[in-house]
Enzyme design. Sequence first.
Site, short mmCIF file in Angstrom:
data_model
loop_
_atom_site.label_atom_id
_atom_site.label_comp_id
_atom_site.label_asym_id
_atom_site.label_seq_id
_atom_site.Cartn_x
_atom_site.Cartn_y
_atom_site.Cartn_z
N GLY A 1 39.16 49.87 35.22
CA GLY A 1 38.87 49.80 36.66
C GLY A 1 37.50 49.26 37.00
O GLY A 1 36.99 49.52 38.09
N ASN B 1 36.88 46.23 37.70
CA ASN B 1 37.07 45.34 38.86
C ASN B 1 37.21 46.15 40.15
O ASN B 1 36.70 45.74 41.19
CB ASN B 1 38.30 44.45 38.65
N ASN C 1 46.52 38.59 42.43
CA ASN C 1 46.25 39.10 41.08
C ASN C 1 45.08 38.33 40.48
O ASN C 1 44.83 37.18 40.87
CB ASN C 1 47.49 38.90 40.20
N HIS D 1 43.81 37.04 36.73
CA HIS D 1 44.23 36.90 35.34
C HIS D 1 43.03 36.41 34.53
O HIS D 1 42.34 35.48 34.96
CB HIS D 1 45.39 35.91 35.24
N ASP E 1 52.72 35.75 36.69
CA ASP E 1 51.57 34.86 36.54
C ASP E 1 51.82 33.43 37.00
O ASP E 1 51.15 32.50 36.54
CB ASP E 1 51.08 34.83 35.07
N GLU F 1 34.77 37.68 36.92
CA GLU F 1 35.69 38.43 37.79
C GLU F 1 34.93 39.19 38.87
O GLU F 1 35.30 39.14 40.04
CB GLU F 1 36.52 39.41 36.94
C1 GAR Z 1 40.58 42.29 33.69
O1 GAR Z 1 39.94 41.39 32.83
C2 GAR Z 1 41.78 41.62 34.35
O2 GAR Z 1 41.60 40.26 34.57
C3 GAR Z 1 42.85 41.85 33.34
O3 GAR Z 1 42.63 43.14 32.86
C4 GAR Z 1 41.22 43.42 32.90
C5 GAR Z 1 41.03 44.77 33.55
O4 GAR Z 1 39.72 45.20 33.47
N1 GAR Z 1 44.15 41.68 33.93
C6 GAR Z 1 45.21 41.25 33.26
O5 GAR Z 1 45.19 40.97 32.07
C7 GAR Z 1 46.48 41.11 34.08
N2 GAR Z 1 47.46 40.32 33.39
P1 GAR Z 1 39.20 46.37 34.40
O6 GAR Z 1 40.23 47.50 34.30
O7 GAR Z 1 37.90 46.79 33.81
O8 GAR Z 1 39.07 45.86 35.80
#
Ligand code: GAR
Length: 192
Positions: free
Chosen positions: A17, A19, A107, A109, A150, A179
Amino acid sequence: MQAGSRKKLVLFASGSGTNVEAIANYFQDHPDVSISAVLTNKRDAKVIDRCNRLNISVLYFNKWAFYRSDTVLEILRRLNPDLIVLAGFMWKVPDTIVQDFEDRIINIHPALLPKYGGKGMYGMHVHNAVKNAGDTESGITIHYVNEAYDEGAIIRQAQIPVLPEDSAEDIAKKVHQLEYQHYPEVIKELLT
Ligand code: GAR
C-alpha cells in the site's frame, strides 16, 4: 463526473500500500478530493495498517464477494466514487464492475505495457522478467481498466533506465518512485 462538487476516490489494494499512502498524502489537504475508502482482498495486507494510521476506512472482501455476488458492486454503487483507483491490486476486476464504472477505473502497472502485462505479471514478477530479459529500460503505465487484463487505453507512461548492475529489487525501487510521482498527478488531472 459531476462538475463543481467534491470528488470521491475509492482505492483497491492487495499488498503493502505504498501507492495508497502516496495518494493519501498528495490529497491530504486537498479541498476538493477525498478518499472514501480503501478496499482490499487480503486480510493481512500491510495496507490495512497504513489505513489505520492514515484514518482511512478500509474494507476487506473475499473472492466470493467479488466474483460470485454483487456485494462489492453494491458497496461501490453506494460509495459512488468519481474514480476507482487500483493501487497494487492483484485480482482481475469482474466485468460487472468494469461495465458499471466504465471509464472510471484506472490501474497502475509497473512496466511499459504492452510488455510484461497480463495474468501472473504483477509486482516482483514483472521486475524479475525485465531483469532476466536484459532490458535497458522499464517504467510505469497508468491505464483505464477494461474487460481485458492490462489492455485498457493508456493514459500515461514514464520510463527509468535499467543498468546492467541493477537487481530486480533496484528496478522495483526506481519504478516505485515513478509511481509515487505520477499516479497522484494523473488522478488529479482526471478529476479536475
Ligand atoms: C506497485 O508497483 C504496482 O504498480 C504493482 O504492485 C505494486 C504495489 O506496491 N501493481 C501490479 O503489479 C498490478 N498488476 P504497493 O502495494 O507498495 O503500492
